[in-house]
Design a protein around this motif. Structure first.
Motif, PDB file in Angstrom:
ATOM      1  N   GLY A 213      -9.097  -7.134 -36.251  1.00  0.00           N
ATOM      2  CA  GLY A 213     -10.518  -6.454 -36.266  1.00  0.00           C
ATOM      3  C   GLY A 213     -11.542  -7.552 -35.288  1.00  0.00           C
ATOM      4  N   TYR A 214     -11.325  -8.332 -34.407  1.00  0.00           N
ATOM      5  CA  TYR A 214     -12.103  -8.390 -33.466  1.00  0.00           C
ATOM      6  C   TYR A 214     -11.477  -8.987 -32.109  1.00  0.00           C
ATOM      7  CZ  TYR A 214     -14.440  -9.920 -37.967  1.00  0.00           C
ATOM      8  OH  TYR A 214     -15.191  -9.827 -38.980  1.00  0.00           O
ATOM      9  N   GLU A 215     -12.535  -9.311 -31.520  1.00  0.00           N
ATOM     10  CA  GLU A 215     -11.819  -9.729 -30.104  1.00  0.00           C
ATOM     11  C   GLU A 215     -12.441 -10.997 -29.731  1.00  0.00           C
ATOM     12  OE1 GLU A 215     -12.382  -5.780 -28.191  1.00  0.00           O
ATOM     13  OE2 GLU A 215     -14.744  -6.822 -27.551  1.00  0.00           O
ATOM     14  N   TYR A 216     -12.176 -11.349 -28.536  1.00  0.00           N
ATOM     15  CA  TYR A 216     -12.484 -12.601 -27.480  1.00  0.00           C
ATOM     16  C   TYR A 216     -13.736 -11.918 -26.398  1.00  0.00           C
ATOM     17  CZ  TYR A 216      -9.569 -15.459 -30.501  1.00  0.00           C
ATOM     18  OH  TYR A 216      -9.363 -15.940 -31.140  1.00  0.00           O
ATOM     19  N   ARG A 217     -14.480 -12.206 -26.140  1.00  0.00           N
ATOM     20  CA  ARG A 217     -15.873 -11.882 -25.857  1.00  0.00           C
ATOM     21  C   ARG A 217     -16.302 -13.478 -24.354  1.00  0.00           C
ATOM     22  NH1 ARG A 217     -18.705  -6.874 -27.406  1.00  0.00           N
ATOM     23  NH2 ARG A 217     -17.558  -5.527 -28.101  1.00  0.00           N
ATOM     24  N   THR A 218     -15.296 -13.448 -23.254  1.00  0.00           N
ATOM     25  CA  THR A 218     -16.384 -14.618 -22.511  1.00  0.00           C
ATOM     26  C   THR A 218     -16.644 -13.822 -21.170  1.00  0.00           C
ATOM     27  OG1 THR A 218     -13.747 -15.755 -23.239  1.00  0.00           O
ATOM     28  CG2 THR A 218     -15.121 -16.506 -21.094  1.00  0.00           C
ATOM     29  N   ALA A 219     -17.816 -14.546 -20.929  1.00  0.00           N
ATOM     30  CA  ALA A 219     -19.373 -14.178 -19.832  1.00  0.00           C
ATOM     31  C   ALA A 219     -18.920 -15.565 -18.751  1.00  0.00           C
ATOM     32  CB  ALA A 219     -20.765 -13.771 -21.002  1.00  0.00           C
ATOM     33  N   TRP A 220     -18.269 -15.350 -17.891  1.00  0.00           N
ATOM     34  CA  TRP A 220     -17.990 -16.065 -17.279  1.00  0.00           C
ATOM     35  C   TRP A 220     -19.682 -15.644 -15.644  1.00  0.00           C
ATOM     36  CZ3 TRP A 220     -14.133 -19.558 -15.447  1.00  0.00           C
ATOM     37  CH2 TRP A 220     -12.870 -19.456 -16.328  1.00  0.00           C
ATOM     38  N   SER A 221     -20.277 -17.089 -15.749  1.00  0.00           N
ATOM     39  CA  SER A 221     -21.460 -16.892 -14.998  1.00  0.00           C
ATOM     40  C   SER A 221     -21.805 -17.693 -14.151  1.00  0.00           C
ATOM     41  CB  SER A 221     -23.269 -16.887 -15.926  1.00  0.00           C
ATOM     42  OG  SER A 221     -23.069 -15.897 -16.365  1.00  0.00           O
ATOM     43  N   TRP A 222     -22.131 -17.205 -12.937  1.00  0.00           N
ATOM     44  CA  TRP A 222     -22.132 -18.745 -11.427  1.00  0.00           C
ATOM     45  C   TRP A 222     -22.799 -19.828 -11.840  1.00  0.00           C
ATOM     46  CZ3 TRP A 222     -20.923 -20.295  -7.005  1.00  0.00           C
ATOM     47  CH2 TRP A 222     -21.156 -20.486  -5.758  1.00  0.00           C
ATOM     48  N   ASP A 223     -22.712 -21.112 -11.643  1.00  0.00           N
ATOM     49  CA  ASP A 223     -23.263 -22.178 -11.849  1.00  0.00           C
ATOM     50  C   ASP A 223     -23.134 -22.539 -10.114  1.00  0.00           C
ATOM     51  OD1 ASP A 223     -23.876 -24.820 -12.745  1.00  0.00           O
ATOM     52  OD2 ASP A 223     -23.622 -24.631 -14.180  1.00  0.00           O
ATOM     53  N   GLU A 224     -24.568 -22.482  -9.735  1.00  0.00           N
ATOM     54  CA  GLU A 224     -25.134 -23.009  -8.801  1.00  0.00           C
ATOM     55  C   GLU A 224     -24.880 -24.736  -8.652  1.00  0.00           C
ATOM     56  OE1 GLU A 224     -28.728 -23.100  -5.577  1.00  0.00           O
ATOM     57  OE2 GLU A 224     -29.169 -22.169  -7.051  1.00  0.00           O
ATOM     58  N   GLN A 225     -24.966 -25.332  -9.537  1.00  0.00           N
ATOM     59  CA  GLN A 225     -24.484 -27.117  -9.510  1.00  0.00           C
ATOM     60  C   GLN A 225     -22.914 -26.956  -9.239  1.00  0.00           C
ATOM     61  OE1 GLN A 225     -26.708 -29.028 -12.203  1.00  0.00           O
ATOM     62  NE2 GLN A 225     -25.031 -31.272 -11.649  1.00  0.00           N
ATOM     63  N   GLN A 226     -22.627 -26.229 -10.259  1.00  0.00           N
ATOM     64  CA  GLN A 226     -21.206 -26.725 -10.032  1.00  0.00           C
ATOM     65  C   GLN A 226     -20.487 -25.679  -8.548  1.00  0.00           C
ATOM     66  OE1 GLN A 226     -18.893 -29.215 -11.256  1.00  0.00           O
ATOM     67  NE2 GLN A 226     -20.654 -29.626 -12.753  1.00  0.00           N
TER      68      GLN A 226
END
Length: 256
Positions: free
Chosen positions: A195-208
């Motif tokens: 009844g649940y799911e994983y959600r991962t938001a990938w975002s740009w990191d300028e420093q890395q």
């Protein structure tokens, strides 16, 4: 000045009284009224403040790993001019034996990618998508690769200095991959918590200089029959500039 007549003076007095009542009433309605006591602000409370800080960094999962794709030239830093299959083949030639880390692929997947030139029907490389995920005003290349055990590898490439740099690489048994703004969101089933799911938001990191999993959460989903499907097919749901789904057919209007 002419004196007021006996009939005019009472009329003026009535008007003045009415005006005074009107102004008094307006002033009362426009006054500030209390909405009650506001809840007290509660700041964060540090638990176990005597615990000493960690002396060694946490485990490195490789989220910040980036790699230059060997042998790939990008004229004008335009990723639209790049063949995504050629990109994957270049990485396979350089790291095809890796079974761990950002370059890791199944051996079957490596063979299938190498054979994409002669057997496109079995080629595991999905149609590419293009989005500006870094905010540099140019599109990045988003590539998906189907793998065994219902897994999908997702890689993002940045064009710079006439070449191509991989700024994201991950794999999972995904339900869907979406683009929201400049975030790439991966939805995966949670086998351990029905009844649940994983959600991962990938975002740009300028420093890395890389896409990082900035937000990771477990989200409750609707059960079957509640208006949405729990397990949609793994698919990129955000249309791209070069891959736009055809509009759905419009049903004919019912007759009288």
């Amino acid at each position: 000045m002419r004196a007021l007549s006996a009939t005019t003076a009472p009329a003026l007095a009535v008007c003045a009284l009415a005006l005074a009542l009107l102004l008094t009433g307006c002033g009362h309605r426009a006054g500030l009224e209390s909405a009650g006591r506001s809840p007290a602000a509660v700041g964060p409370v540090r638990l176990w403040p005597d615990l000493p800080p960690a002396t060694s960094p946490p485990i490195d999962y490789g989220e910040t790993d980036t790699a230059r794709v060997p042998g790939i030239e990008v004229p004008g830093n335009d990723v639209h001019a790049v063949d995504p299959v050629a990109v994957l083949q270049a990485e396979v030639r350089a790291h095809g034996e890796d079974r761990s880390g950002a370059d890791a692929l199944y051996e079957e997947t490596v063979r299938a990618i190498e054979g994409c030139g002669t057997d496109r029907a079995r080629c595991p490389v999905l149609d590419p998508y293009y989005r500006d995920l870094t905010g540099n005003g140019r599109d990045e290349l988003i590539v998906g690769v189907r793998m065994p055990e219902q897994q999908v590898a997702v890689r993002v490439y940045l064009a710079e200095h006439g070449g191509l740099t991989r700024i994201m690489s991950t794999a999972d048994q995904v339900l869907s991959v979406e683009v929201a703004g400049r975030d790439l969101i991966m939805r995966a089933s949670s086998a351990g918590i029905p009844g649940y799911e994983y959600r991962t938001a990938w975002s740009w990191d300028e420093q890395q200089g890389a896409m990082l999993p900035a937000r990771d959460e477990i989200v409750r989903i609707k059960p079957p029959g509640a208006g949405t499907s729990v397990v949609p097919a793994p698919v990129f749901v955000s249309p791209s500039a070069t891959s736009t789904p055809a509009p759905a057919p419009v049903p004919p209007e019912a007759g009288p």
